[in-house]
Design a protein around this motif. Structure first.
Motif, mmCIF file in Angstrom:
data_model
loop_
_atom_site.group_PDB
_atom_site.id
_atom_site.type_symbol
_atom_site.label_atom_id
_atom_site.label_comp_id
_atom_site.label_asym_id
_atom_site.label_seq_id
_atom_site.Cartn_x
_atom_site.Cartn_y
_atom_site.Cartn_z
ATOM 1 N N TRP A 1 0.845 -1.202 0.000
ATOM 2 C CA TRP A 1 0.000 0.000 0.000
ATOM 3 C C TRP A 1 0.880 1.252 0.000
ATOM 4 N N GLN A 2 1.879 1.269 0.880
ATOM 5 C CA GLN A 2 2.783 2.415 0.929
ATOM 6 C C GLN A 2 3.591 2.531 -0.366
ATOM 7 N N LEU B 1 -4.757 10.990 -2.000
ATOM 8 C CA LEU B 1 -3.349 10.658 -2.230
ATOM 9 C C LEU B 1 -2.437 11.655 -1.533
ATOM 10 N N ALA C 1 -2.316 10.895 2.118
ATOM 11 C CA ALA C 1 -1.522 9.701 2.404
ATOM 12 C C ALA C 1 -0.023 10.002 2.297
ATOM 13 N N THR D 1 1.467 3.995 -3.078
ATOM 14 C CA THR D 1 1.215 5.412 -2.817
ATOM 15 C C THR D 1 2.390 6.261 -3.299
#
Length: 333
Positions: free
Chosen positions: A19-20, A60, A63, A23
């Motif tokens: 996920w990171q 985004l 995050a 991103t």
């Protein structure tokens, strides 16, 4: 010896760590860090400039701020000092090319089980078969990585008195550049695929070394190596090939060396058990996914290859490099 204490929480953290990764990749693909280094902007202002919907962009940006790559002040976002140094396309330290290369690998890594079942690659080779954008990310990504390490390597590899370096499979020529900068008497020849030429010549010119570094187009597996050299440098070349092509390539490189010439090999090197360091073990899987026969090799395997190619005084140079990288050296009698 086991050093990791696994818990269910750590296992799930590892499982979801993409996920990171995704991103970060999205932020680089959209070039957000360049725009937010130039000036701080709100999500609405940035969405208008990019002509994309605000909703997803705001998520985004939040995050990326949570990852501490952006700062959020009120409604405005700005790049952190670190992001401005390494993620702004205009910064000398820009690492976006290698990050985009990593992005291009994600889909094939999600099919690792298929590669294991079949024993065959599940993606195109970026150096040979990819489109222009993917090839640029690969080649200039290699520049991103090598440019961080090459000055240190060049400072600790003694090329005093050496006159002509062969940078075999040298891509954009990063190591040729730094070896020549470190050794004023040295000139170099980069040998790589024809599609690599514009990236190499542009990079060499940027460092003002076009008079000392030339480029020869060729496939080192099929073509002869032109010229005579007193040092050969093979950086992250052997891992793309199986043992037999590696032996043939090393024999070809040794044949291009003058008597007393040095051959230097840089690779991600496994220990004799092949279970550590971690990065070379994972990199071997990257070669499974992307090449017919490539793999990471252990230090004993590389030493044996160099000796079988006819080299003497084979050893590993004492260098502290990241990700299990190391440099092996041998001398032609």
């Amino acid at each position: 010896m086991e050093t990791t204490t696994w818990t269910p929480a750590e296992l799930l953290k590892l499982s979801g760590s993409y996920w990171q990764t995704c991103t970060l990749h999205a932020g680089v693909k959209l070039d957000l860090f360049t725009k937010l280094t130039e000036q701080s902007r709100s999500a609405a202002e940035l969405a208008a400039a990019l002509a994309i919907p605000e909703r997803g962009l705001a998520m985004l940006l939040d995050a990326l701020a949570a990852l501490e790559l952006l700062r959020k002040e009120g409604e405005n976002y700005a790049a952190t000092a670190f992001a401005a140094a390494f993620l702004d396309r205009n910064a000398p330290g820009y690492l976006g090319h290698i990050i985009l290369h990593h992005h291009h690998l994600v889909e094939s890594w999600s099919r690792l089980d298929e590669a294991v079942r079949s024993g065959s690659p599940v993606r195109r080779r970026a150096s040979h078969d990819a489109g222009e954008a993917e090839r640029e990310a690969f080649l200039m990504g290699m520049f991103n990585l090598a440019n961080l390490l090459a000055p240190k390597v060049a400072a600790q590899v003694d090329l005093a008195g050496r006159r002509h370096l062969l940078d075999l499979g040298g891509g954009p020529g990063t190591y040729a550049i730094h070896f020549c900068r470190r050794n004023p008497q040295l000139r170099a020849t980069i040998v790589d695929l024809p599609t690599t030429r514009p990236f190499a010549e542009e990079t060499v010119a940027r460092f003002g070394l076009s008079e000392r570094i030339d480029f020869v187009a060729g496939d080192f597996n099929d073509d002869a190596i032109p010229g005579a050299f007193d040092v050969a440098w093979l950086s992250h070349v052997l891992h793309s090939e199986g043992p037999q092509p590696c032996a043939q390539l090393l024999a070809k490189a040794v044949a291009a060396l003058e008597p007393g010439g040095l051959l230097l090999v840089q690779e991600f090197i496994l220990d004799a058990t092949r279970t550590s360091p971690l990065f070379p073990a994972l990199f071997s899987l990257n070669m499974l996914i992307g090449t017919p026969d490539g793999q990471s090799y252990s230090e004993p395997e590389l030493a044996a290859m160099l000796r079988e190619a006819g080299l003497q005084a084979v050893e590993r140079i004492p260098l502290e490099l990241p990700n299990g990288a190391g440099v092996m050296v041998g001398r032609k009698p």
